[in-house]
Enzyme design. Structure first.
Site, mmCIF file in Angstrom:
data_model
loop_
_atom_site.group_PDB
_atom_site.id
_atom_site.type_symbol
_atom_site.label_atom_id
_atom_site.label_comp_id
_atom_site.label_asym_id
_atom_site.label_seq_id
_atom_site.Cartn_x
_atom_site.Cartn_y
_atom_site.Cartn_z
ATOM 1 N N GLU A 126 0.812 -1.206 0.000
ATOM 2 C CA GLU A 126 0.000 0.000 0.000
ATOM 3 C C GLU A 126 0.853 1.267 0.000
ATOM 4 O O GLU A 126 1.951 1.293 0.557
ATOM 5 C CB GLU A 126 -0.921 -0.004 1.228
ATOM 6 N N CYS A 139 3.280 8.395 1.076
ATOM 7 C CA CYS A 139 3.835 7.495 2.096
ATOM 8 C C CYS A 139 4.068 6.150 1.410
ATOM 9 O O CYS A 139 3.144 5.547 0.870
ATOM 10 C CB CYS A 139 2.826 7.394 3.232
ATOM 11 N N CYS A 146 6.292 -6.822 7.823
ATOM 12 C CA CYS A 146 7.436 -6.271 8.541
ATOM 13 C C CYS A 146 7.892 -7.277 9.590
ATOM 14 O O CYS A 146 7.066 -7.904 10.248
ATOM 15 C CB CYS A 146 7.056 -4.955 9.223
ATOM 16 N N CYS A 150 6.391 -4.759 16.075
ATOM 17 C CA CYS A 150 5.951 -3.843 17.134
ATOM 18 C C CYS A 150 4.522 -4.231 17.525
ATOM 19 O O CYS A 150 3.688 -4.508 16.659
ATOM 20 C CB CYS A 150 6.017 -2.399 16.651
ATOM 21 N N CYS A 153 1.341 -2.216 16.121
ATOM 22 C CA CYS A 153 1.291 -1.879 14.686
ATOM 23 C C CYS A 153 0.668 -3.002 13.869
ATOM 24 O O CYS A 153 1.060 -4.157 13.985
ATOM 25 C CB CYS A 153 2.706 -1.592 14.180
ATOM 26 N N CYS A 374 -1.216 6.027 10.037
ATOM 27 C CA CYS A 374 0.009 5.349 10.482
ATOM 28 C C CYS A 374 -0.322 4.050 11.186
ATOM 29 O O CYS A 374 -1.181 4.017 12.063
ATOM 30 C CB CYS A 374 0.755 6.204 11.490
HETATM 31 N N1 SAH Z 1 9.022 0.719 10.111
HETATM 32 C C1 SAH Z 1 9.309 2.099 10.100
HETATM 33 C C2 SAH Z 1 8.517 2.803 9.047
HETATM 34 C C3 SAH Z 1 6.998 2.690 9.222
HETATM 35 S S1 SAH Z 1 6.484 4.178 9.863
HETATM 36 C C4 SAH Z 1 9.057 2.698 11.463
HETATM 37 O O1 SAH Z 1 8.468 2.039 12.296
HETATM 38 O O2 SAH Z 1 9.524 3.817 11.686
HETATM 39 C C5 SAH Z 1 5.086 3.757 10.714
HETATM 40 C C6 SAH Z 1 4.914 4.771 11.843
HETATM 41 O O3 SAH Z 1 3.608 4.602 12.366
HETATM 42 C C7 SAH Z 1 5.872 4.526 12.991
HETATM 43 O O4 SAH Z 1 6.308 5.741 13.533
HETATM 44 C C8 SAH Z 1 5.008 3.822 14.032
HETATM 45 O O5 SAH Z 1 5.477 4.080 15.336
HETATM 46 C C9 SAH Z 1 3.672 4.435 13.757
HETATM 47 N N2 SAH Z 1 2.546 3.572 14.090
HETATM 48 C C10 SAH Z 1 2.453 2.240 13.999
HETATM 49 N N3 SAH Z 1 1.232 1.822 14.381
HETATM 50 C C11 SAH Z 1 0.527 2.936 14.710
HETATM 51 C C12 SAH Z 1 -0.795 3.165 15.136
HETATM 52 N N4 SAH Z 1 -1.654 2.180 15.275
HETATM 53 N N5 SAH Z 1 -1.173 4.432 15.390
HETATM 54 C C13 SAH Z 1 -0.324 5.470 15.183
HETATM 55 N N6 SAH Z 1 0.930 5.308 14.746
HETATM 56 C C14 SAH Z 1 1.356 4.055 14.515
HETATM 57 FE FE1 SF4 Z 2 7.414 -2.512 11.378
HETATM 58 FE FE2 SF4 Z 2 5.177 -1.307 12.221
HETATM 59 FE FE3 SF4 Z 2 7.256 -1.542 13.865
HETATM 60 FE FE4 SF4 Z 2 7.442 0.123 11.764
HETATM 61 S S1 SF4 Z 2 6.038 0.309 13.520
HETATM 62 S S2 SF4 Z 2 8.967 -1.359 12.463
HETATM 63 S S3 SF4 Z 2 6.207 -1.003 10.253
HETATM 64 S S4 SF4 Z 2 6.066 -3.248 13.005
#
Ligand code: SAH
Ligand code: SF4
Length: 393
Positions: A126, A139, A146, A150, A153, A374
């Site tokens: 996406e 974006c 991934c 996390c 996420c 995000c």
């Molecule tokens: N993997 C990289 C790039 C993805 S950015 C990274 O983690 O930096 C995705 C961003 O969205 C990250 O800053 C993460 O902390 C944030 N994110 C993930 N899940 C989210 C959620 N449910 N609500 C708000 N931000 C979220």
């Molecule tokens: Fe991967 Fe989501 Fe963690 Fe970014 S925030 S490193 S996309 S699991």
């Protein structure tokens, strides 16, 4: 909440990326494109020059080809009408060309558009388009799924399916540019002004394809993005952050999300490999050319990382690092066990940072009605898609 098992190769073993560099299905994509044949979309300019010279053509043809591929975002060789037919036929016989198919398009009430693209081997990734008055940002995804896992996420729940190739990374930008022009959203050939690598995946885990893609995107015979308008976001792969700082000039964003190792270990398993002190040391060492600042992303989770003490610790941790903080109220993902703090708590946290002279903004929650915000990106119908269960008989 119990902590998840860290992904093999990320938190253990001598090489932190060992075992993850060649995910099982990566080979499938390559073979689906063209067994043993180069992907025109992914070749660096020197590679195109060599290929074209090998076909007995003059050097200017390579430049013409590069402009078609990356400035015009041509979807096929047929479009390249000022290249001799014989050359096009020779290219078709000797190489492949990655062009993503648009699988779906969802438009949010705030103008955000989310596209799912289908790769040659049938994977879905996406990209999210966020138009504003002064900039048009895409974006971009770097992986299918991934590996970092996390716990808050949605993409993390998929695990890593495979890395994207450089061709698949850059083609998200080309398909988006073309579609935006088609929708009347800006001038051809490149309505997009800014790129953020904040879509699906951890870009620094796919370092080689990422940097190959960046070179193509910043090239003056390609879309010619300014490095000041390109941001790579990372969960904190410290060695690769250091390399990125040495080898490119793009901007860095770091997903910090916690102010103690105990909490960050729980939210982001990568913290057990590179804890906060090591992560911030790499940030301090990051070359800050031309007023470059690091963006720290901080997802506010109710009762987890949103206290006054957290705000104070955050201000202390960032002291001396040229930075700005993006506060993001958690975008709800059903089933993951987190929720956003009340709006007043978000504002109090923000205010406390401002009082301590930290530049901080509360990020607008864009596209949440189409699950484009995000951390909500996930392959439609795949593992981790909440809609999947709903669709099941
Ligand atoms: N993997 C990289 C790039 C993805 S950015 C990274 O983690 O930096 C995705 C961003 O969205 C990250 O800053 C993460 O902390 C944030 N994110 C993930 N899940 C989210 C959620 N449910 N609500 C708000 N931000 C979220
Ligand atoms: Fe991967 Fe989501 Fe963690 Fe970014 S925030 S490193 S996309 S699991």
């Amino acid at each position: 909440m119990s902590a998840p098992t860290p992904p093999a190769g990320i938190t253990g073993g001598p090489d932190p990326l060992e075992g993850l560099a060649a995910p099982q299905e990566a080979a499938a994509a390559a073979s689906a494109l063209a067994a043993g044949r180069p992907d025109l979309r992914a070749l660096p300019r020197e590679g195109l020059a060599t290929l074209v010279a090998g076909l007995g053509q003059k050097p200017f043809r390579a430049r013409q080809l590069q402009r078609w591929l990356h400035r015009q975002g041509a979807a096929s060789l047929d479009e390249m009408t000022d290249l001799p037919k014989a050359l096009r036929a020779a290219l078709a016989a000797s190489s492949g060309l990655t062009t993503l198919d648009r699988a779906s398009e969802q438009v949010s009430s705030d103008g955000t558009i989310k596209w799912a693209w289908r790769t040659a081997d049938g994977k879905l990734v996406e990209s999210v388009y966020m138009p504003e008055t002064d900039r048009k940002t895409l974006c971009v995804s770097s992986q299918v799924g991934c590996a970092i896992g996390c716990t808050f996420c949605m993409t993390g729940t998929m695990g890593l399916v495979r890395h994207l190739t450089a061709g698949e990374i850059v083609d998200q930008i080309h398909r988006a540019n073309r579609r935006i022009v088609e929708l009347g959203g800006g001038p051809a050939p490149r309505p997009l002004t800014n790129l953020v690598f904040m879509g699906m995946g951890e870009p620094l885990h796919n370092y080689q394809a990422l940097t190959a893609a960046l070179a193509l995107l910043l090239d003056e015979d390609g879309p010619n993005f300014s490095h000041r308008h390109v941001t790579v976001s990372t969960s904190g792969l410290v060695p690769m952050m250091r390399r990125l700082g040495q080898e490119t000039q793009v901007k860095l964003a770091v997903s910090l999300n916690a102010t103690t190792d105990a909490v960050r270990d729980r939210l982001m398993p990568i913290n057990r490999r590179w804890p906060i002190a090591e992560l911030l040391a790499a940030c301090r060492d990051f070359p800050m050319k031309q007023g470059r600042r690091i963006t720290f992303e901080y997802v506010l989770l109710d009762g987890v990382n949103d206290s006054d003490e957290d705000a104070e610790r955050l201000a202390r941790l960032l002291r001396g690092i040229p930075s700005k903080v993006n506060l993001i109220a958690y975008n709800d993902n059903p089933g993951l066990g987190f929720r956003a703090p009340p709006a007043a708590r978000v504002e109090a946290f923000h205010q406390r940072l401002c009082d301590r002279l930290i530049t901080a903004v509360v990020r607008k929650n864009r596209g949440s009605d189409i699950a484009a915000a995000c951390g909500q990106l996930v392959a439609p119908g795949g593992r981790g898609d909440p809609r999947r269960g709903a669709a099941a008989p």
